[in-house]
Structures are given as structure tokens and as C-alpha cells.
Design a protein around this motif. Structure first.
Motif, PDB file in Angstrom:
ATOM      1  N   PHE A  37      83.953  68.330   0.694  1.00 40.70           N
ATOM      2  CA  PHE A  37      84.738  67.251   0.116  1.00 40.70           C
ATOM      3  C   PHE A  37      85.509  67.729  -1.111  1.00 40.70           C
ATOM      4  O   PHE A  37      86.699  67.439  -1.254  1.00 40.70           O
ATOM      5  N   VAL A  38      84.848  68.454  -1.982  1.00 45.58           N
ATOM      6  CA  VAL A  38      85.507  68.942  -3.201  1.00 45.58           C
ATOM      7  C   VAL A  38      86.636  69.902  -2.854  1.00 45.58           C
ATOM      8  O   VAL A  38      87.741  69.809  -3.407  1.00 45.58           O
ATOM      9  N   LEU A  39      86.394  70.818  -1.946  1.00 45.50           N
ATOM     10  CA  LEU A  39      87.449  71.765  -1.552  1.00 45.50           C
ATOM     11  C   LEU A  39      88.617  71.051  -0.888  1.00 45.50           C
ATOM     12  O   LEU A  39      89.781  71.362  -1.150  1.00 45.50           O
ATOM     13  N   GLY A  40      88.330  70.086  -0.037  1.00 47.02           N
ATOM     14  CA  GLY A  40      89.401  69.321   0.598  1.00 47.02           C
ATOM     15  C   GLY A  40      90.192  68.516  -0.413  1.00 47.02           C
ATOM     16  O   GLY A  40      91.415  68.409  -0.317  1.00 47.02           O
ATOM     17  N   ARG A  41      89.514  67.962  -1.389  1.00 45.49           N
ATOM     18  CA  ARG A  41      90.195  67.188  -2.434  1.00 45.49           C
ATOM     19  C   ARG A  41      91.102  68.087  -3.265  1.00 45.49           C
ATOM     20  O   ARG A  41      92.218  67.706  -3.615  1.00 45.49           O
ATOM     21  N   LEU A  42      90.621  69.300  -3.562  1.00 47.78           N
ATOM     22  CA  LEU A  42      91.448  70.245  -4.315  1.00 47.78           C
ATOM     23  C   LEU A  42      92.699  70.625  -3.535  1.00 47.78           C
ATOM     24  O   LEU A  42      93.785  70.716  -4.100  1.00 47.78           O
ATOM     25  N   MET A  43      92.541  70.844  -2.246  1.00 44.87           N
ATOM     26  CA  MET A  43      93.688  71.215  -1.425  1.00 44.87           C
ATOM     27  C   MET A  43      94.662  70.053  -1.286  1.00 44.87           C
ATOM     28  O   MET A  43      95.882  70.259  -1.267  1.00 44.87           O
ATOM     29  N   ASP A  44      94.165  68.838  -1.201  1.00 43.03           N
ATOM     30  CA  ASP A  44      95.046  67.668  -1.133  1.00 43.03           C
ATOM     31  C   ASP A  44      95.848  67.496  -2.414  1.00 43.03           C
ATOM     32  O   ASP A  44      96.996  67.060  -2.379  1.00 43.03           O
ATOM     33  N   ASP A  45      95.236  67.821  -3.547  1.00 40.58           N
ATOM     34  CA  ASP A  45      95.916  67.686  -4.836  1.00 40.58           C
ATOM     35  C   ASP A  45      96.862  68.851  -5.111  1.00 40.58           C
ATOM     36  O   ASP A  45      97.560  68.848  -6.112  1.00 40.58           O
ATOM     37  N   GLY A  46      96.860  69.856  -4.255  1.00 42.06           N
ATOM     38  CA  GLY A  46      97.759  70.983  -4.420  1.00 42.06           C
ATOM     39  C   GLY A  46      97.228  72.044  -5.367  1.00 42.06           C
ATOM     40  O   GLY A  46      97.973  72.893  -5.836  1.00 42.06           O
ATOM     41  N   ILE A  47      95.948  72.007  -5.643  1.00 40.85           N
ATOM     42  CA  ILE A  47      95.336  72.996  -6.527  1.00 40.85           C
ATOM     43  C   ILE A  47      94.580  73.983  -5.652  1.00 40.85           C
ATOM     44  O   ILE A  47      93.754  73.593  -4.836  1.00 40.85           O
ATOM     45  N   GLY A  48      94.859  75.254  -5.835  1.00 49.01           N
ATOM     46  CA  GLY A  48      94.145  76.273  -5.100  1.00 49.01           C
ATOM     47  C   GLY A  48      92.768  76.493  -5.684  1.00 49.01           C
ATOM     48  O   GLY A  48      92.491  76.168  -6.841  1.00 49.01           O
TER      49      GLY A  48
END
Length: 61
Positions: A37-48
Motif C-alpha cells: 500500500f505504501v509503495l503504491g501510494r508513493l507511485m501514485d503521488d509521483g514520488i520514487g
């Protein structure tokens, strides 16, 4: 996919893990689900992931 459907699937996965694998499997599935969930949220926000792990020190320089 909306959030209710994702919650339904994750709840079902945790239920199956708890029923068939016991409490240890339940905790493992919950922990891996949280990481995903955290990794997916980071990718959705455009943060690598590398940008997230490097912190904000590079932005200040």
C-alpha cells in the motif's frame, strides 16, 4: 478499482491467511499488504522510492 473493492479483497486475503495459515500467516499478509500500500501510494503521488528514502536533505541543498 475503487477503495471499497480493494478493502474487500485485502480483507478476504487476510481472512484466508488467518483461517488456513494461522496467526503468523495473518501477520505476514498484513505486513506485506501495508508495504504494498505504501509503495503504491508513493507511485501514485509521483514520488520514487529512492526519492522517498533519500529524505528531504537533497531538496534543501
Amino acid at each position: 478499482m475503487n477503495k471499497a473493492l480493494v478493502g474487500l479483497f485485502s480483507g478476504m486475503a487476510l481472512g484466508f491467511a488467518g483461517w488456513f495459515g494461522g496467526f503468523g500467516a495473518f501477520l505476514l499478509v498484513a505486513a506485506l499488504g501495508a508495504v504494498g500500500f505504501v509503495l503504491g501510494r508513493l507511485m501514485d503521488d509521483g514520488i520514487g522510492v529512492r526519492e522517498f528514502l533519500s529524505g528531504r536533505d537533497r531538496e534543501r541543498r
